[in-house]
Design an enzyme around this catalytic site. Structure first.
Site, PDB file in Angstrom:
ATOM      1  N   ASP A 192       1.104  -1.364  -0.028  1.00 26.75           N
ATOM      2  CA  ASP A 192      -0.149  -0.073  -0.094  1.00 26.75           C
ATOM      3  C   ASP A 192       0.819   1.146   0.036  1.00 26.75           C
ATOM      4  OD1 ASP A 192      -2.683   1.249   0.466  1.00 26.75           O
ATOM      5  OD2 ASP A 192      -1.655   1.943   2.238  1.00 26.75           O
ATOM      6  N   GLU A 226       1.645  -0.358  -5.088  1.00 25.01           N
ATOM      7  CA  GLU A 226       0.885   0.680  -5.258  1.00 25.01           C
ATOM      8  C   GLU A 226       1.789   1.913  -5.642  1.00 25.01           C
ATOM      9  OE1 GLU A 226      -3.455   2.603  -3.786  1.00 25.01           O
ATOM     10  OE2 GLU A 226      -1.741   2.398  -2.214  1.00 25.01           O
TER      11      GLU A 226
END
Length: 657
Positions: free
Chosen positions: A336, A371
């Site tokens: 993330d 990401e």
């Protein structure tokens, strides 16, 4: 009272050796560290850690056993302007704890103070760490090691995936056990999935703000104990680890990999008004990026940012990742806000954590997905990660939606994204599989909502619809919301089919959001991070079997097309791809830039994707040969076509010759 021996400075955390427990804790700026253990009656016993090797504090407690509850009190300066916020009145979680007892409730006692320290003791209500022992029979488990060019990723939430599944026993729905249930595994196999990517399973906390509104953090991107499994997904917190490993073992036997979404960019301690759980009180200055005024650099939008250029924090992150691979046999990670991993503070491909992963014989062998952004200046780093990483390709997401949902997009831009975005990823020896293509993900509209809503509807989140992106590239086809006339439903269905086909028959690694294959809707909520309810739980009783079959057929078809399963860049004249106009001729420069949304993509000289994304029925002249439509585009009457396909408005078809 039993005295602590000096013990050993490694490994970090609490480790039982059969005779006692060795405790270790990193803190470069602490002046004293107390180990606090709690008996069955909750009585606290404190011990100074006697060992101090460099920045590692350590001690050995003889006769301590698994199940022992513990925490730390860390003494040091309270100097906020210098980034130091030590407060020994607060019991702290071991960053490497493998089990937590207690809940992270909104309570003033779980705060250290902002400008001045809060010296009220919180041991009575603070969560405690639990010493665990690891005995697990993996039998003959082996990682599937699916090649990247054969990988189909399915992004899912542990609870949301199975909580309403009617064929899974009620007592295990929404748990780790349910992931390994034969019904779930058979479904994933029939769909064609090779990798199950799970939203965060490490222990997380709900933000105080959400708790005050009666909501909770559903997605899990608010970590508090990165080595501990989130207990709410277990049938029993004491057996969470074994339940999780049982599921992984069952998935592996079916040839399905497990990828964990992991949050190594911030912690649940949030900003300076946030709670004190662990890192802030252990060594705030080392664990976080600190501004000159002592506040946090908020490059994550969550209040703080982990300093993954600090050697000790790199060691902590690396140990965490190795733990999940070695102890739980996970097959990879999705990181993330992964740009934080490369901050020094500038983003660098040779940042310390990237280098540590590359040099690790364990971590360098698993799937790594970034990401590739954060919210700081210079935070958008799509295409710039080291070669070991694949990356979420938001270029593909936006282009697919713009192309099919009536936004301007030249054919050349669409083709570039269809060809694994080579302009972005074809560098440093990377292959097409580095592009993780997606149309939807957990954050944003579901696929069905993309064709039913022009605007987000996030009122249930309690922020007056201010949260969530406004750049959705969606199209409600003339009516906001679900339902409508038969014509409206059919036009929306056609758009869903077109988007799924683009996703699953393009070059790169496809990622499918769980529920998209059977029409799940969040009723226009494009930021359902705090919705632990029917909005996010997949309703299997309402699943569209026709759409599921369509998706499975596309995945099966993908595996038959050599150009899509051979992980090499397409080159002019190599036979992998030809781009043709509606007359089966190569596109001119002007057509690439200004032509109508009509295109034929010839793959491996045998498979043809004919596209008419205009609003008018159009004749498409097929290349020479005898063509017939193939599943899922073939009907019962499937004649051979030798000349022209009547392309319906906003339609496409796949042929084989």
């Amino acid at each position: 009272m039993t005295q602590l021996a000096i013990g050993k400075p490694a490994p970090l955390g609490a480790h039982y050796d059969g005779q006692g427990v060795n405790f270790t804790l990193f803190s470069a700026h602490a002046e004293r560290v107390e180990l606090c253990v709690f008996d069955a009656n909750g009585q606290e016993h404190r011990y100074d850690l006697p060992g101090h090797s460099g920045d590692i504090w350590h001690g050995y407690l003889p006769d301590a056993r698994p199940g022992l509850r513990y925490g730390y009190r860390v003494h040091g300066p309270w100097q906020p302007a210098e980034g130091h916020r030590f407060n020994p009145a607060k019991l702290l979680i071991d960053p490497c704890a493998r089990q937590i007892d207690g809940e992270f409730k909104d309570n003033p006692l779980l705060h250290a103070g902002h400008n001045e320290p809060d010296y009220r003791d919180n041991a009575a209500i603070a969560p405690k760490c639990v010493v665990v022992v690891d005995h697990y029979d993996w039998e003959d488990d082996a990682p599937p090691r699916t090649p990247w060019d054969s990988t189909i990723i399915y992004e899912a939430h542990v609870k949301g995936l199975t909580y309403l599944h009617p064929e899974i026993p009620v007592e295990i729905r929404g748990t780790y056990k349910a992931l390994g249930h034969p019904v779930m595994i058979n479904y994933l196999k029939q769909l064609g999935i090779t990798a199950l990517e799970l939203l965060p399973v490490a222990q997380f906390a709900s933000e105080p703000r959400l708790q005050r509104m009666g909501l909770s953090n559903y997605w899990g991107y608010n970590p508090v104990a990165m080595f501990a499994l989130h207990p709410a997904y277990a049938c029993s917190p004491e057996t969470a680890l074994d339940e999780f490993r049982d599921a992984i073992k069952a998935l592996h036997k079916a040839g399905i990999e497990v990828i964990l979404d992991i949050v190594l960019n911030h912690s649940a301690e949030l900003d300076l008004d946030g709670p004190l759980f662990s890192l802030r009180g252990i060594d705030n200055r080392s664990y976080y990026w600190i501004r000159e005024d002592g506040d946090y650099h908020n490059w994550t939008g969550c209040g703080n940012t982990l300093n993954l250029s600090h050697p000790a924090v790199v060691d902590y992150a690396s140990a965490c990742l190795r733990y999940w691979v070695e102890t739980c046999h996970v097959d990879g990670f999705r990181f993330d806000l992964a740009a934080v991993m490369g901050r020094t503070p500038e983003f660098r491909q040779d940042a310390p954590l990237f280098t540590a992963i590359q040099n690790c014989p364990v971590l360098s062998q698993v799937k790594l997905i970034a990401e590739p952004w954060d919210i700081a200046p210079g935070g958008y780093q799509v295409g710039n990660f080291p070669p070991l990483f694949a990356e979420w390709n938001d270029h593909f997401r936006d282009a697919a939606r713009r192309f099919w949902l009536h936004y301007d997009l030249p054919l050349g831009a669409f083709a570039g994204r269809f060809a694994a975005s080579s302009d972005v990823f074809k560098r440093n020896g990377r292959l097409p599989s580095a592009a993780i293509n997606l149309v939807t993900a957990h954050d944003g509209f579901t696929l069905r909502d993309c064709v039913c809503f022009n605007h987000k509807h996030n009122e249930a989140n309690g922020e007056e619809n201010r949260d969530g992106t406004n750049n959705n590239y969606s199209n409600n086809h003339g009516k906001e919301g679900l339902g409508g006339s038969l014509d409206l439903v059919e036009r929306r269905r056609d758009s869903i089919h077109a988007l799924l086909t683009t996703l699953l028959l393009s070059q790169g690694t496809p990622m499918l959001l769980a529920g998209d294959e059977h029409g799940h809707s969040q009723h226009g909520n494009n930021n359902a991070y705090c919705q632990d309810n029917q909005l996010t739980w997949l309703d299997w009783s309402q699943a569209s079997s026709g759409l599921t079959a369509f998706t499975a057929a596309l995945i099966h078809l993908r595996k038959r097309i050599p150009a899509l399963v051979e992980n090499r860049w397409w080159e002019e004249g190599d036979g992998n791809v030809r781009w043709l106009n509606r007359y089966a001729q190569p596109l001119s420069t002007d057509e690439w830039q200004n032509g109508p949304k009509q295109l034929q993509i010839l793959l491996s000289d045998r498979f043809l994707i004919a596209i008419n994304a205009t609003l008018e029925v159009t004749e498409i002249v097929l290349p020479a040969g005898e063509w017939h439509a193939i599943p899922p585009f073939a009907g019962e009457d499937n004649p051979v076509i030798t000349a022209v396909w009547q392309g319906p408005a906003h339609g496409l078809c796949v042929f084989q010759r």
